[in-house]
Structures are given as structure tokens and as C-alpha cells.
Design a protein around this motif. Structure first.
Motif, PDB file in Angstrom:
ATOM      1  N   CYS A  22      -5.775   5.937   6.222  1.00  0.00           N
ATOM      2  CA  CYS A  22      -6.454   5.389   5.038  1.00  0.00           C
ATOM      3  C   CYS A  22      -5.745   5.810   3.751  1.00  0.00           C
ATOM      4  O   CYS A  22      -5.569   5.002   2.831  1.00  0.00           O
ATOM      5  N   GLU A  23      -5.324   7.084   3.692  1.00  0.00           N
ATOM      6  CA  GLU A  23      -4.592   7.548   2.513  1.00  0.00           C
ATOM      7  C   GLU A  23      -3.250   6.821   2.386  1.00  0.00           C
ATOM      8  O   GLU A  23      -2.859   6.381   1.293  1.00  0.00           O
ATOM      9  N   LEU A  24      -2.540   6.668   3.516  1.00  0.00           N
ATOM     10  CA  LEU A  24      -1.239   6.008   3.492  1.00  0.00           C
ATOM     11  C   LEU A  24      -1.394   4.530   3.134  1.00  0.00           C
ATOM     12  O   LEU A  24      -0.576   3.975   2.390  1.00  0.00           O
ATOM     13  N   SER A  25      -2.455   3.870   3.623  1.00  0.00           N
ATOM     14  CA  SER A  25      -2.691   2.463   3.320  1.00  0.00           C
ATOM     15  C   SER A  25      -2.919   2.267   1.832  1.00  0.00           C
ATOM     16  O   SER A  25      -2.405   1.309   1.218  1.00  0.00           O
ATOM     17  N   ALA A  26      -3.695   3.163   1.218  1.00  0.00           N
ATOM     18  CA  ALA A  26      -3.940   3.058  -0.217  1.00  0.00           C
ATOM     19  C   ALA A  26      -2.641   3.235  -1.015  1.00  0.00           C
ATOM     20  O   ALA A  26      -2.381   2.508  -1.987  1.00  0.00           O
ATOM     21  N   ILE A  27      -1.799   4.177  -0.592  1.00  0.00           N
ATOM     22  CA  ILE A  27      -0.522   4.410  -1.286  1.00  0.00           C
ATOM     23  C   ILE A  27       0.393   3.201  -1.155  1.00  0.00           C
ATOM     24  O   ILE A  27       1.023   2.754  -2.139  1.00  0.00           O
ATOM     25  N   LEU A  28       0.479   2.628   0.050  1.00  0.00           N
ATOM     26  CA  LEU A  28       1.348   1.464   0.274  1.00  0.00           C
ATOM     27  C   LEU A  28       0.864   0.253  -0.521  1.00  0.00           C
ATOM     28  O   LEU A  28       1.677  -0.532  -1.024  1.00  0.00           O
ATOM     29  N   THR A  29      -0.453   0.097  -0.637  1.00  0.00           N
ATOM     30  CA  THR A  29      -0.986  -1.015  -1.431  1.00  0.00           C
ATOM     31  C   THR A  29      -0.566  -0.889  -2.893  1.00  0.00           C
ATOM     32  O   THR A  29      -0.146  -1.875  -3.530  1.00  0.00           O
ATOM     33  N   GLY A  49       7.005   3.825   4.809  1.00  0.00           N
ATOM     34  CA  GLY A  49       5.570   4.075   4.932  1.00  0.00           C
ATOM     35  C   GLY A  49       4.926   3.219   6.011  1.00  0.00           C
ATOM     36  O   GLY A  49       4.017   3.674   6.725  1.00  0.00           O
ATOM     37  N   LEU A  50       5.400   1.955   6.144  1.00  0.00           N
ATOM     38  CA  LEU A  50       4.880   1.090   7.197  1.00  0.00           C
ATOM     39  C   LEU A  50       5.199   1.646   8.583  1.00  0.00           C
ATOM     40  O   LEU A  50       4.381   1.558   9.505  1.00  0.00           O
TER      41      LEU A  50
END
Length: 221
Positions: A13-20, A44-45
Motif C-alpha cells: 500500500c505504501e509503495l502503491s501510493a509512492i508509485l502513483t 518500484g513496479l
């Protein structure tokens, strides 16, 4: 729920927010800055895919009732990851013209952030529902174990009572045997006493006859 899965879930969830956020910022960059940002996003993906695989392996190693819940949650994360990949492809293709960039600067970023926030909100709501379901499952399992312990305790008590009854039955059987033997002994003694009375009576009669006979002879002479 598995603590290992929850750890991977928080990281994703943290990584998804950063990638967005990085995808949104990459749309307004040019040249080397854009390439560098896309390189960071792709790395990151890869990390996000690795976390998805770890969550999948962890979920499949759990009991069926927990596994089904976690796999349903995992499908949400896979969908989110696919959306991120699609966004990266769109940015990489270079089909976004300057007008689109200007529009994104004015409204696109806000819309994208709103969509991402809504998606994360839905994921959080789904997670909360699944956590409540897991809590109910744990409570049901606890109740089942307590009922099982109570049943085992009752069976043990019944077994002890059965042993006590069997012991009492054996004791009564032994008393009955003793009574039967005592009855036989008393019967034998009664018979002997009756026989002895007849013998004594016979002896007394013989003695009386003998005395009378002696007296008769004495008086006759």
C-alpha cells in the motif's frame, strides 16, 4: 489473519501510493528527468510485483477459510498494480501532447489523485470488512474449542462415574456371594441342629425307658 501477509500488505500500500505520485509527476517532465523518473517507477513496479507474489504464496499456505479471504483481497491489489502498469505504458508511449500536459497540470493531477485516493479508500474498506470477518471466524473457532473442551470434560466425568458404578456393582456382587455362602452355612447349621435335637431326644427317651425298666424289675422283686 497472517502477520506475514499483513506486513507485505502494508509495504504494498505504501509503495502503491509512492508509485502513483511518481506517475503523476512524470507526466509533466521531459527529457532525462522523465527517463529517470520512469526508471524509478519501473523499479518500484518490480518491487510491487515481488510483494504481490509473496502475498500470494503466504495466502495459499494458510487454512482454506483464511486463504479465501486473503485471495479476495489480493485480487484488489493485482488490479491496482495493473492500473499502475497501464499508466506507465501510457506515459512511456509519448502520445501525450503539450495540451494534454497543460490539462493535466490544471485538472488531470487532481483527478488522478482523487481516483487513486478513492481506490485506496475502497481497498481500506475491503480490508476492514475482511478483518471483521476474520475476527468473527476467530471468535467462532474459540467458541468451538471451548465447546470441545467442555465435551471432553463431560466425557471424562461420565467415564469416572461409569468406573465407580462398575466398582459398586463388583462390590455388590461380592456381598451377594458372601450372603449366599452365609445362607448355605446357616442352612447347614440348622440341619445339624435339627439332627442333634432328634439324637438328644432319642437318647433321652432311651434313658427314660431304661430307668423305667430298672424300676420295674426292682419293684417286681
Amino acid at each position: 489473519m497472517s502477520q506475514v501477509f499483513e506486513g507485505y500488505e502494508r509495504q504494498y500500500c505504501e509503495l502503491s501510493a509512492i508509485l502513483t505520485k511518481k506517475c503523476n509527476s512524470a507526466t509533466i517532465l521531459d527529457g532525462e528527468q522523465k527517463k529517470q523518473k520512469l526508471s524509478e517507477i519501473k523499479a518500484g513496479l518490480d518491487d510491487a510485483e515481488a510483494l504481490i507474489r509473496k502475498m500470494d504464496l503466504e495466502a495459499r499456505s494458510l487454512p482454506p477459510n483464511v486463504k479465501a479471504t486473503l485471495l479476495a483481497k489480493l485480487r484488489e491489489y493485482k488490479s491496482d498494480l495493473n492500473n499502475l502498469k497501464t499508466e506507465v505504458k501510457r506515459i512511456t508511449s509519448g502520445n501525450v501532447n503539450q495540451a494534454a500536459r497543460d490539462e493535466l497540470l490544471e485538472s488531470g493531477m487532481a483527478d488522478a489523485n482523487m481516483v487513486s485516493a478513492d481506490q485506496r479508500q475502497r481497498l481500506m474498506m475491503s480490508t476492514e470488512r475482511l478483518n471483521r470477518s476474520s475476527d468473527r471466524i476467530r471468535d467462532s473457532r474459540k467458541t468451538m474449542l471451548e465447546t470441545e473442551d467442555l465435551g471432553v470434560s463431560i466425557l471424562q466425568d461420565l467415564h469416572q462415574q461409569r468406573q465407580s458404578l462398575l466398582h459398586a456393582h463388583d462390590t455388590l456382587h461380592g456381598v451377594d456371594d458372601n450372603i449366599s455362602r452365609s445362607k448355605k452355612i446357616l442352612t447347614t447349621m440348622s440341619r445339624r441342629m435339627s439332627r442333634n435335637k432328634w439324637i438328644i431326644g432319642t437318647i433321652i427317651v432311651v434313658l427314660v425307658l431304661a430307668i423305667l425298666l430298672v424300676l420295674y424289675f426292682k419293684l417286681a422283686h
